[in-house]
Write a protein that holds these residues in place. Structure first.
Motif, PDB file in Angstrom:
ATOM      1  N   LEU A  37      71.619  45.613  12.464  1.00 56.08           N
ATOM      2  CA  LEU A  37      72.461  44.436  12.223  1.00 56.08           C
ATOM      3  C   LEU A  37      72.434  43.493  13.418  1.00 56.08           C
ATOM      4  CD1 LEU A  37      75.533  46.073  10.454  1.00 56.08           C
ATOM      5  CD2 LEU A  37      73.716  44.720   9.408  1.00 56.08           C
ATOM      6  N   ALA A  38      72.527  44.088  14.638  1.00 58.39           N
ATOM      7  CA  ALA A  38      72.506  43.242  15.833  1.00 58.39           C
ATOM      8  C   ALA A  38      71.175  42.521  15.963  1.00 58.39           C
ATOM      9  CB  ALA A  38      72.775  44.095  17.075  1.00 58.39           C
ATOM     10  N   THR A  39      70.094  43.251  15.657  1.00 59.57           N
ATOM     11  CA  THR A  39      68.773  42.623  15.735  1.00 59.57           C
ATOM     12  C   THR A  39      68.636  41.497  14.718  1.00 59.57           C
ATOM     13  OG1 THR A  39      67.820  44.722  16.465  1.00 59.57           O
ATOM     14  CG2 THR A  39      66.297  43.074  15.615  1.00 59.57           C
ATOM     15  N   ARG A  40      69.136  41.750  13.526  1.00 58.30           N
ATOM     16  CA  ARG A  40      69.085  40.695  12.506  1.00 58.30           C
ATOM     17  C   ARG A  40      69.871  39.474  12.940  1.00 58.30           C
ATOM     18  NH1 ARG A  40      65.742  40.192   8.392  1.00 58.30           N
ATOM     19  NH2 ARG A  40      67.407  39.364   7.076  1.00 58.30           N
ATOM     20  N   LEU A  41      71.042  39.728  13.539  1.00 54.00           N
ATOM     21  CA  LEU A  41      71.891  38.608  13.941  1.00 54.00           C
ATOM     22  C   LEU A  41      71.272  37.795  15.073  1.00 54.00           C
ATOM     23  CD1 LEU A  41      75.428  40.298  13.813  1.00 54.00           C
ATOM     24  CD2 LEU A  41      74.489  38.625  12.218  1.00 54.00           C
ATOM     25  N   VAL A  42      70.478  38.483  15.935  1.00 51.08           N
ATOM     26  CA  VAL A  42      69.903  37.799  17.092  1.00 51.08           C
ATOM     27  C   VAL A  42      68.475  37.331  16.816  1.00 51.08           C
ATOM     28  CG1 VAL A  42      69.231  38.060  19.504  1.00 51.08           C
ATOM     29  CG2 VAL A  42      71.371  39.053  18.702  1.00 51.08           C
ATOM     30  N   VAL A  43      67.662  38.232  16.254  1.00 46.58           N
ATOM     31  CA  VAL A  43      66.240  37.923  16.094  1.00 46.58           C
ATOM     32  C   VAL A  43      66.000  36.889  15.005  1.00 46.58           C
ATOM     33  CG1 VAL A  43      64.009  38.910  15.463  1.00 46.58           C
ATOM     34  CG2 VAL A  43      65.547  40.176  16.956  1.00 46.58           C
ATOM     35  N   THR A  44      66.778  36.955  13.920  1.00 54.11           N
ATOM     36  CA  THR A  44      66.553  36.007  12.825  1.00 54.11           C
ATOM     37  C   THR A  44      66.703  34.553  13.280  1.00 54.11           C
ATOM     38  OG1 THR A  44      67.251  37.628  11.178  1.00 54.11           O
ATOM     39  CG2 THR A  44      67.315  35.313  10.536  1.00 54.11           C
ATOM     40  N   PRO A  45      67.789  34.211  14.029  1.00 50.98           N
ATOM     41  CA  PRO A  45      67.849  32.824  14.524  1.00 50.98           C
ATOM     42  C   PRO A  45      66.722  32.482  15.491  1.00 50.98           C
ATOM     43  CG  PRO A  45      70.017  33.856  14.602  1.00 50.98           C
ATOM     44  CD  PRO A  45      69.032  34.935  14.301  1.00 50.98           C
ATOM     45  N   VAL A  46      66.313  33.464  16.306  1.00 54.62           N
ATOM     46  CA  VAL A  46      65.213  33.197  17.244  1.00 54.62           C
ATOM     47  C   VAL A  46      63.913  32.938  16.484  1.00 54.62           C
ATOM     48  CG1 VAL A  46      63.820  34.184  19.086  1.00 54.62           C
ATOM     49  CG2 VAL A  46      66.292  34.508  19.098  1.00 54.62           C
ATOM     50  N   ARG A  47      63.669  33.748  15.452  1.00 53.35           N
ATOM     51  CA  ARG A  47      62.478  33.521  14.636  1.00 53.35           C
ATOM     52  C   ARG A  47      62.553  32.174  13.930  1.00 53.35           C
ATOM     53  NH1 ARG A  47      61.763  39.488  11.758  1.00 53.35           N
ATOM     54  NH2 ARG A  47      60.949  40.576  13.602  1.00 53.35           N
ATOM     55  N   SER A  48      63.753  31.841  13.485  1.00 56.01           N
ATOM     56  CA  SER A  48      63.922  30.530  12.840  1.00 56.01           C
ATOM     57  C   SER A  48      63.626  29.413  13.827  1.00 56.01           C
ATOM     58  CB  SER A  48      65.351  30.416  12.296  1.00 56.01           C
ATOM     59  OG  SER A  48      65.572  29.133  11.759  1.00 56.01           O
ATOM     60  N   ALA A  49      64.118  29.578  15.071  1.00 52.90           N
ATOM     61  CA  ALA A  49      63.846  28.557  16.091  1.00 52.90           C
ATOM     62  C   ALA A  49      62.349  28.452  16.363  1.00 52.90           C
ATOM     63  CB  ALA A  49      64.601  28.895  17.383  1.00 52.90           C
ATOM     64  N   ALA A  50      61.662  29.612  16.424  1.00 56.48           N
ATOM     65  CA  ALA A  50      60.216  29.581  16.651  1.00 56.48           C
ATOM     66  C   ALA A  50      59.495  28.887  15.492  1.00 56.48           C
ATOM     67  CB  ALA A  50      59.689  31.012  16.830  1.00 56.48           C
TER      68      ALA A  50
END
Length: 546
Positions: free
Chosen positions: A191-204
Motif C-alpha cells: 500500500l505504501a509503495t502504491r501510494l508513493v510509487v504511483t504518483p512518481v510513475r505518473s510524474a515520470a
C-alpha cells in the motif's frame, strides 16, 4: 518486505530459544529437587533394614525403585539403580523400572559420581521411544550406600514430553503469527509503495510526454499530503514552462515573420537603387576622382547588401519549411576543385596555399547549388582565418557517406566556440576586420543545407592550432550514415612544420602535384585523422533543434 521477514524470523528465533531454555532450566531444577528427596528416602530405607543378605537387599531395592518411580499418578519417571563404577564388591544386580532397561547412564556422569559422590550429577539425554520418536530428558545421578553391598548409583530420568509439547505449541504459534505478521508487513509495504510509487510513475510519464512536446499534460492531484503538494508544484512548473515556451515560440515566429517581410519588402527598392548605382558606376569616368571613388564604394556595399538580403531570404525559406532539394549526380571531387578555383585569387592575395586532398573521385546525388554554397562558406572562412597558413580540403568516402573536411592552421576556436559557430550572426571576434565581407549567416545556412540533405556539419578548433569543419552527406539518399569517413579532430602528432606535396585542380580541369601540402596530413590518410591533438580541444556537432 525481505527486511521485515528477516526481522520476524530473528525475533521469533530468539523468543523461541528463550522459552526453550526457560523450560529446560525449570525442568532441571525441579528434577534435582525431586531426585535429592527420593535419594534420601532410598538411603534411609537401606539404613533402616536389619537384614543385610543379598536377597533381602535386592527385594528392598526393587521396592524402593518401584516406589520412587510412580509417585501418585506420575508414571513417566524412570529409575535405574546400578553398582557404582568404583565398587568391585559382589552385590545385587541392576534394578530398573519398566522402560528403563535400555537406558545406559553416560560415562561422563558415572565418572563424575566416582570423583564426587557427595553431589548430584545432572545431564540432558535423549530417550528413544518404541514408536521411533525421540524426546529429551533430564537425568540426575546420586550415590547410595547399601550395607554389605557397597556403593551404588541411583539415576532418576525425567522425560520432558510435556515441555516438548509446549514448545511445539509455541513453535506453531510463532510460525502462524510470523506468517501473519509478514503478510501484514507485505500488505502495508504494498500500500505504501502504491501510494508513493504511483504518483512518481505518473510524474515520470507526464515528464516524458512534456518532453515529447505535449505541453498540456498535467499530473492528477489527490488529497492534501506531500505527494499532492508535489503534484501541484509539478503542474505549476509545467504551466510556467508552457507559458515561457509559448512566449519564445511567439517571439520566434515574430522574428521569422519580420525577417521574411523585411527581406521581401527590401527587394523592390534595392533593385531600383542597384539600377541607379550601376548607371553611376558605369559613368564614373566622367566624374571627379572623389566622386568616382564614392561610386565604387556604393557599388561594393550594394553587393554586400544584396548578399545579406539573399541570405535573409534563404533563412526565411528554411524557417518556413519551403526549402527543397534538386538532386543530380555530382562529382564531389570536381566540385571541391571548382570551389578552390573560385577562391584562388583571394588566397593568393592573403598568402594562403589552397590544397585539395582527394585520392579518388566520388559521385553522389546532391543539390549542387547548396553543397557548393556550403563549401564556399567553409573555404572562404578558412582563408579569412588561416593567417597565411595552408588550407587543406579533404574529400573522403565510405559505403554510406561522403565527407569534405576543410582544415586551416590559423587562429582556431576557443573552448566552447565550436558550439556557437553555427548560430546566426555569430562572429568569433566582432572587432576583427573581414576581408571577404561575410554576413554572419553563412554557416547557419550551410548547416540547414546539410540537414536538408540528411547530413550534418561539424566543427573542431583549438587556439593556435587552427580549426576544421567537416561536411558529411549520405552517399545514397534514404540510407542512414553509419560513420563519417573524413577527419575532424587532429591526431596526437606535432603540428606540421614542413610542406610536402598534394593534389590540386589545375586551370585546365586536370590535376597535378603542387607544393604547399602539409606533410603530416598526407601521412594520416589511412588513419582518418588530422594533426595535431590539443588538450582541451573543443569539438561539437550542431544540435538537431538549432
Amino acid at each position: 518486505m525481505l527486511m521485515g521477514l528477516t526481522v520476524v524470523l530473528a525475533v521469533g528465533a530468539l523468543m523461541y530459544q528463550g522459552i526453550a531454555d526457560g523450560l529446560v532450566r525449570s525442568k532441571t531444577s525441579s528434577a534435582q529437587q525431586v531426585a535429592l528427596r527420593e535419594t534420601a528416602d532410598v538411603q534411609n530405607a537401606f539404613d533402616a533394614t536389619d537384614k543385610t543378605d543379598l536377597t533381602t537387599l535386592y527385594n528392598l531395592s526393587r521396592d524402593s525403585v518401584r516406589r520412587i518411580s510412580s509417585p501418585l499418578d506420575d508414571t513417566s519417571r524412570l529409575v535405574v539403580l546400578m553398582r557404582a563404577g568404583d565398587n568391585a564388591r559382589p552385590g545385587i544386580p541392576r534394578v530398573s523400572t519398566a522402560g528403563a532397561g535400555e537406558i545406559t547412564p553416560p560415562a561422563d556422569v558415572r565418572g563424575a559420581l566416582v570423583r564426587d559422590p557427595a553431589h548430584q550429577q545432572t545431564k540432558i539425554i535423549t530417550l528413544h521411544h518404541a514408536d521411533g520418536g525421540d524426546v529429551p530428558a533430564v537425568m540426575v545421578g546420586s550415590r547410595v550406600n547399601i550395607p554389605n553391598a557397597g556403593a551404588y548409583d541411583l539415576y532418576l530420568v525425567f522425560p520432558m514430553d510435556k515441555e516438548a509439547q509446549s514448545l511445539g505449541i509455541v513453535r506453531n504459534s510463532f510460525a502462524a503469527g510470523g506468517l501473519g505478521l509478514v503478510l501484514l508487513i507485505g500488505a502495508c509495504a504494498y500500500l505504501a509503495t502504491r501510494l508513493v510509487v504511483t504518483p512518481v510513475r505518473s510524474a515520470a510519464h507526464v515528464s516524458e510526454r512534456l518532453a515529447a512536446g505535449n505541453l498540456d499534460e498535467r499530473m492528477r492531484v489527490r488529497g492534501e499530503d506531500d505527494i499532492a503538494r508535489l503534484a501541484t508544484s509539478f503542474n505549476a512548473m509545467a504551466s510556467s514552462l508552457q507559458r515561457q515556451i509559448g512566449q519564445l515560440e511567439d517571439l520566434s515566429h515574430l522574428q521569422q515573420r519580420f525577417t521574411s517581410d523585411v527581406s521581401h519588402e527590401l527587394r523592390t527598392p534595392l533593385t531600383t537603387i542597384r539600377m541607379a548605382a550601376d548607371m553611376i558606376h558605369d559613368s564614373r569616368g566622367d566624374f571627379a576622382a572623389h566622386v568616382a571613388r564614392s561610386s565604387e564604394l556604393l557599388s561594393k556595399e550594394l553587393d554586400r547588401f544584396e548578399a545579406l538580403l539573399a541570405d535573409l531570404l534563404e533563412i526565411s525559406r528554411f524557417d518556413a519549411g519551403g526549402a527543397v532539394l534538386s538532386r543530380t549526380p555530382v562529382s564531389l571531387t570536381a566540385l571541391a576543385a571548382d570551389v578552390i578555383d573560385m577562391h584562388e585569387q583571394l588566397a593568393q592575395k592573403l598568402g594562403v596555399k589552397l590544397v585539395l586532398d582527394a585520392p579518388t573521385d566520388v559521385e553522389v546525388p546532391i543539390d549542387r547549388r547548396r553543397v557548393e554554397r556550403i563549401l564556399r562558406n567553409l573555404v572562404s572562412n578558412a582563408i579569412e582565418h588561416g593567417q597565411n597558413a595552408p588550407v587543406v580540403v579533404i574529400v573522403r568516402s565510405n559505403v554510406t557517406a561522403v565527407s569534405v573536411s576543410v582544415r586551416d592552421y590559423g587562429i582556431g576556436l576557443k573552448e566552447g566556440e565550436a558550439d556557437k559557430v553555427f548560430d546566426r550572426f555569430w562572429r568569433a571576434d566582432p572587432a576583427r576586420a573581414r576581408t571577404t565581407g561575410g554576413t554572419g549567416l553563412g554557416l547557419s545556412i550551410s548547416l540547414e543545407d546539410a540537414r536538408l540533405h540528411d547530413g550534418f556539419l561539424e566543427a573542431w578548433g583549438a587556439p593556435g592550432e587552427g580549426s576544421c569543419f567537416r561536411l558529411t552527406l549520405p552517399r545514397h539518399p534514404g540510407v542512414p550514415i553509419a560513420s563519417s569517413p573524413g577527419p575532424l579532430q587532429p591526431s596526437s602528432v606535432t603540428a606540421p612544420k614542413q610542406i610536402a606535396s598534394g593534389t590540386m585542380r589545375t586551370s585546365d580541369g586536370g590535376a597535378r602535384l603542387v607544393s604547399g601540402y602539409p606533410s603530416t596530413v598526407g601521412t594520416k590518410k589511412a588513419t582518418n585523422a588530422l594533426p595535431p591533438t590539443l588538450e582541451g580541444e573543443a569539438v561539437a556537432r550542431p544540435r538537431s533543434d538549432e
